[in-house]
Design a protein around this motif. Structure first.
Motif, mmCIF file in Angstrom:
data_model
loop_
_atom_site.group_PDB
_atom_site.id
_atom_site.type_symbol
_atom_site.label_atom_id
_atom_site.label_comp_id
_atom_site.label_asym_id
_atom_site.label_seq_id
_atom_site.Cartn_x
_atom_site.Cartn_y
_atom_site.Cartn_z
ATOM 1 N N HIS A 113 0.738 -1.253 0.027
ATOM 2 C CA HIS A 113 -0.102 -0.056 -0.073
ATOM 3 C C HIS A 113 1.026 1.280 -0.010
ATOM 4 O O HIS A 113 0.504 2.247 -0.654
ATOM 5 C CB HIS A 113 -1.035 0.078 1.234
ATOM 6 N N HIS A 117 1.242 4.518 -2.510
ATOM 7 C CA HIS A 117 1.238 6.032 -2.149
ATOM 8 C C HIS A 117 2.288 6.799 -3.000
ATOM 9 O O HIS A 117 2.103 7.737 -3.535
ATOM 10 C CB HIS A 117 1.175 6.028 -0.868
ATOM 11 N N SER A 138 0.090 8.913 6.321
ATOM 12 C CA SER A 138 -1.366 8.284 6.158
ATOM 13 C C SER A 138 -2.127 8.251 7.497
ATOM 14 O O SER A 138 -1.491 8.599 8.313
ATOM 15 C CB SER A 138 -1.068 7.077 5.253
ATOM 16 N N ASP A 311 -6.345 7.297 -0.679
ATOM 17 C CA ASP A 311 -6.384 6.048 -1.426
ATOM 18 C C ASP A 311 -7.026 5.908 -2.733
ATOM 19 O O ASP A 311 -8.395 6.259 -2.875
ATOM 20 C CB ASP A 311 -7.143 4.943 -0.460
HETATM 21 ZN ZN ZN Z 1 -3.504 4.908 2.269
#
Ligand code: ZN
Ligand code: KG4
Length: 348
Positions: A113, A117, A138, A311
């Motif tokens: 993840h 980003h 985040s 996201d």
């Molecule tokens: Zn995220």
């Protein structure tokens, strides 16, 4: 020949699918958030989030393919965020991606993840290439990362307690702002005086690590103290400490703390490029202050456009391309993983 990837992202409360060409050109980017469902609970309820993913994932994937004007047969492969994140949420995206890979016979790639980003920046900045230093902030993480190449990451700093987004959301909730409070607190802080209270700037000797729980607790203590004083003086709490002032002081402390550590990391690495990434990189004060820092130091700064900070699956598809080029492949035994440290192999 162009390489086209469809990627799915479902690590928290956004069900997202996107189609990206060669890691740089977005053909579609569909995001469906279940944030409204979580609003009255003041934060993401994992069970509600995973149910919302189950309902949304097929229509969102269909829409991403339709908007891109392609079918499964046109794809080079499929990418999916396999972690870190909420396990029940991740499982939905991973299961969908495995099913599509199986049905189409195309390769499947599992991506991290936070790597995604960072990759959001490749979509916005065509000439950006590693190596560079990245600040990834985040709802769940805070890292300073040396991005050595597209798939090689070295974590230089991490938070020892809360993530900045988590702290933003907690303070926002106390001020009565609906989840996710980060963007609302950001706007509120613009009207406040950050000097109204003194907040800590945590630092660990010999380490670049962050801590935000002290800033959060000191902010909440100031709020509670103002409430007590208001009661005894028979005035409104806002007359003693306004929401805007508290927001400004909190935001100033968080951003100063982030950038103090980034400055030290820049000294250590002599990097000439700084990249911001993650949901909190949408924060206007962080963006302004980072710009000032980079101007002072003569560095090139790269930030994702606001729509790609939080996201989305376009970032996942971008990272999928680079992971594919590096030879990474997953198979149908792929599992979602709630805990996965950036720069390490996917836990089995
Ligand atoms: Zn995220
Ligand atoms: O990266 P992200 O979408 O999800 C995770 O990977 O966690 O980040 C979401 C976080 C939330 O905590 C949200 O409040 C925060 O990013 N956020 C902001 C802003 N926009 C989103 N925090 C501060 N200022 C903003 N403008």
């Amino acid at each position: 020949m162009n390489k086209i990837f469809l990627a799915i992202e479902s690590s928290c409360d956004e069900t997202a699918a996107a189609v990206v060409v060669d890691g740089r050109q977005v053909l579609s980017n569909v995001v469906q958030s279940s944030a409204k469902l979580h609003e009255r609970f003041g934060g993401v309820v994992p069970e509600l989030a995973s149910r919302a993913h189950v309902e949304a994932v097929v229509p969102v994937v269909d829409q991403a393919l339709a908007e891109a004007g392609i079918s499964l047969a046109d794809l080079t492969g499929l990418g999916v965020c396999a972690g870190p994140g909420l396990l029940g949420s991740l499982i939905v995206g991973v299961s969908a991606a495995k099913a599509l890979a199986f049905a189409s016979g195309k390769p499947l790639i599992a991506v991290h993840h936070l790597a995604s980003h960072i990759a959001a920046n490749y979509l916005a900045h065509p000439y950006l290439e590693p190596p560079f230093l990245a600040l990834v902030v985040s709802g769940a993480h805070s890292h300073i990362v040396e991005v050595q190449d597209y798939t090689t990451f070295k974590i230089l700093a991490r938070t020892r307690d809360d993530a900045p987004g988590e702290a933003y959301d907690k303070i926002s909730r106390e001020l009565g702002l609906a989840y996710p409070g980060g963007p609302k607190l950001d706007r509120l802080a613009r009207e406040g005086n950050s000097q109204c209270i003194d907040l800590p700037r945590p630092h660990f000797e010999g380490s670049l690590d962050f801590s935000f729980s002290g800033i959060k607790t000191a902010s909440l203590n100031a709020l509670n103290k103002a409430k007590q004083q208001a009661k005894t003086r028979l005035v409104r709490r806002e007359d003693i400490l306004s929401n805007a002032d508290l927001a400004a002081a909190f935001q100033e402390a968080v951003v100063a703390s982030l950038l103090d550590h980034v400055s030290l990391a820049l000294d250590q690495t002599a990097s000439k490029k700084l990249v911001l990434a993650g949901g909190v990189s949408a924060n206007s004060w962080l963006r302004d202050q980072t710009q000032a820092l980079c101007q002072d130091r003569g560095l090139d700064l790269y930030m994702p456009p606001l729509a790609l900070c939080t996201d989305n699956a376009a970032m996942t598809a971008a990272q999928t391309y680079y992971a594919y080029q590096a030879g990474e492949r997953a198979d149908l035994r792929l599992n979602a993983t709630a805990m996965w440290e950036l720069g390490t192999p996917l836990p089995s």
